[in-house]
Design a protein around this motif. Structure first.
Motif, PDB file in Angstrom:
ATOM      1  N   ASP A  42     -22.784  30.921  15.376  1.00 54.94           N
ATOM      2  CA  ASP A  42     -21.599  30.463  16.102  1.00 54.94           C
ATOM      3  C   ASP A  42     -20.467  30.056  15.151  1.00 54.94           C
ATOM      4  N   TYR A  43     -20.842  29.310  14.109  1.00 55.33           N
ATOM      5  CA  TYR A  43     -19.805  28.843  13.186  1.00 55.33           C
ATOM      6  C   TYR A  43     -19.181  30.004  12.405  1.00 55.33           C
ATOM      7  N   GLU A  44     -19.968  31.071  12.153  1.00 57.34           N
ATOM      8  CA  GLU A  44     -19.428  32.233  11.453  1.00 57.34           C
ATOM      9  C   GLU A  44     -18.399  32.964  12.320  1.00 57.34           C
ATOM     10  N   VAL A  45     -18.698  33.048  13.609  1.00 59.75           N
ATOM     11  CA  VAL A  45     -17.760  33.694  14.539  1.00 59.75           C
ATOM     12  C   VAL A  45     -16.461  32.892  14.599  1.00 59.75           C
ATOM     13  N   TYR A  46     -16.620  31.578  14.683  1.00 58.59           N
ATOM     14  CA  TYR A  46     -15.455  30.710  14.751  1.00 58.59           C
ATOM     15  C   TYR A  46     -14.594  30.832  13.483  1.00 58.59           C
ATOM     16  N   ASP A  47     -15.245  30.802  12.325  1.00 61.23           N
ATOM     17  CA  ASP A  47     -14.518  30.964  11.055  1.00 61.23           C
ATOM     18  C   ASP A  47     -13.830  32.326  10.975  1.00 61.23           C
ATOM     19  N   PHE A  48     -14.541  33.367  11.430  1.00 63.06           N
ATOM     20  CA  PHE A  48     -13.967  34.707  11.384  1.00 63.06           C
ATOM     21  C   PHE A  48     -12.689  34.775  12.231  1.00 63.06           C
ATOM     22  N   LEU A  49     -12.773  34.197  13.427  1.00 59.65           N
ATOM     23  CA  LEU A  49     -11.587  34.244  14.297  1.00 59.65           C
ATOM     24  C   LEU A  49     -10.426  33.440  13.717  1.00 59.65           C
ATOM     25  N   LEU A  50     -10.736  32.305  13.110  1.00 56.78           N
ATOM     26  CA  LEU A  50      -9.664  31.498  12.527  1.00 56.78           C
ATOM     27  C   LEU A  50      -8.980  32.215  11.369  1.00 56.78           C
ATOM     28  N   GLN A  51      -9.786  32.895  10.550  1.00 57.37           N
ATOM     29  CA  GLN A  51      -9.232  33.534   9.349  1.00 57.37           C
ATOM     30  C   GLN A  51      -8.624  34.910   9.608  1.00 57.37           C
ATOM     31  N   ASN A  52      -9.158  35.625  10.607  1.00 54.20           N
ATOM     32  CA  ASN A  52      -8.739  37.015  10.793  1.00 54.20           C
ATOM     33  C   ASN A  52      -8.023  37.276  12.115  1.00 54.20           C
ATOM     34  N   TRP A  53      -7.597  36.251  12.790  1.00 52.63           N
ATOM     35  CA  TRP A  53      -6.962  36.427  14.089  1.00 52.63           C
ATOM     36  C   TRP A  53      -5.758  37.370  14.011  1.00 52.63           C
ATOM     37  N   HIS A  54      -4.930  37.191  12.995  1.00 52.52           N
ATOM     38  CA  HIS A  54      -3.713  38.001  12.877  1.00 52.52           C
ATOM     39  C   HIS A  54      -4.015  39.444  12.474  1.00 52.52           C
ATOM     40  N   LYS A  55      -5.239  39.720  11.983  1.00 48.76           N
ATOM     41  CA  LYS A  55      -5.598  41.068  11.539  1.00 48.76           C
ATOM     42  C   LYS A  55      -6.243  41.907  12.651  1.00 48.76           C
ATOM     43  N   LEU A  56      -6.595  41.281  13.764  1.00 50.54           N
ATOM     44  CA  LEU A  56      -7.260  42.015  14.843  1.00 50.54           C
ATOM     45  C   LEU A  56      -6.340  43.092  15.395  1.00 50.54           C
ATOM     46  N   LYS A  57      -6.914  44.276  15.602  1.00 53.31           N
ATOM     47  CA  LYS A  57      -6.151  45.385  16.153  1.00 53.31           C
ATOM     48  C   LYS A  57      -6.553  45.561  17.610  1.00 53.31           C
ATOM     49  N   PHE A  58      -5.630  45.285  18.481  1.00 58.46           N
ATOM     50  CA  PHE A  58      -5.904  45.397  19.907  1.00 58.46           C
ATOM     51  C   PHE A  58      -5.554  46.797  20.395  1.00 58.46           C
ATOM     52  N   SER A  59      -6.234  47.191  21.444  1.00 56.11           N
ATOM     53  CA  SER A  59      -5.969  48.497  22.056  1.00 56.11           C
ATOM     54  C   SER A  59      -4.594  48.468  22.712  1.00 56.11           C
ATOM     55  N   PRO A  60      -4.046  49.642  22.989  1.00 56.79           N
ATOM     56  CA  PRO A  60      -2.771  49.647  23.712  1.00 56.79           C
ATOM     57  C   PRO A  60      -2.944  48.981  25.080  1.00 56.79           C
ATOM     58  N   PRO A  61      -1.944  48.257  25.529  1.00 53.75           N
ATOM     59  CA  PRO A  61      -2.098  47.528  26.797  1.00 53.75           C
ATOM     60  C   PRO A  61      -2.292  48.460  27.987  1.00 53.75           C
ATOM     61  N   ILE A  62      -3.185  48.035  28.858  1.00 53.29           N
ATOM     62  CA  ILE A  62      -3.484  48.767  30.088  1.00 53.29           C
ATOM     63  C   ILE A  62      -3.144  47.845  31.249  1.00 53.29           C
TER      64      ILE A  62
END
Length: 139
Positions: free
Chosen positions: A42-62
């Motif tokens: 759980d803590y690894e997921v939380y750390d990952f989201l905090l550090q890499n939130w701006h790097k996430l590539k979202f799909s085109p909006p539907i």
């Protein structure tokens, strides 16, 4: 007022653990896939989201369905969460396979033990009957 709903689902797909991050912003639905590799804590997921939130590539909006405005009873919400956790099972694929093997061996041992008890019971009964007949022959 714009409503935003987001959820993160972590699941085991093929050989990796992945995270499926979904967000609904107004009437737009976007998703992003995160590959964790080994089973994340759980803590690894939380750390990952905090550090890499701006790097996430979202799909085109539907076009998204409307966000449900229905208020859910806290007890019902708790039951639904527990139901989701029970169905998935916790552990790696190897752990789940080992658990299944353990359950099967338990069933086999139980059947074998039951058969041994039954055989022992029949042997003792036959011995008693033999002694009974021998007693009557002595007269």
């Amino acid at each position: 007022m714009m409503r935003i709903k987001s959820s993160l689902t972590i699941l085991f797909e093929n050989i990796f653990w992945i995270g499926l991050y979904e967000r609904i912003e107004g009437d737009k639905y976007e998703a992003s896939k995160i590959i964790f590799g080994a089973e994340p804590k759980d803590y690894e997921v939380y750390d990952f989201l905090l550090q890499n939130w701006h790097k996430l590539k979202f799909s085109p909006p539907i076009e998204a369905d409307k966000i449900e405005e229905r208020k859910i009873n806290p007890k019902r919400l708790k039951r639904e969460i527990n139901k989701q956790l029970e169905n998935k099972g916790i552990g790696t694929k190897a752990q789940q396979a080992l658990k299944l093997q353990l359950e099967q061996s338990k069933i086999e041992r139980r059947v074998k033990r039951c058969e041994q008890k039954e055989a022992e019971k029949e042997r003792k009964f036959a011995l008693r009957q033999e002694k009974k007949k021998a007693k009557h022959k002595g007269k």
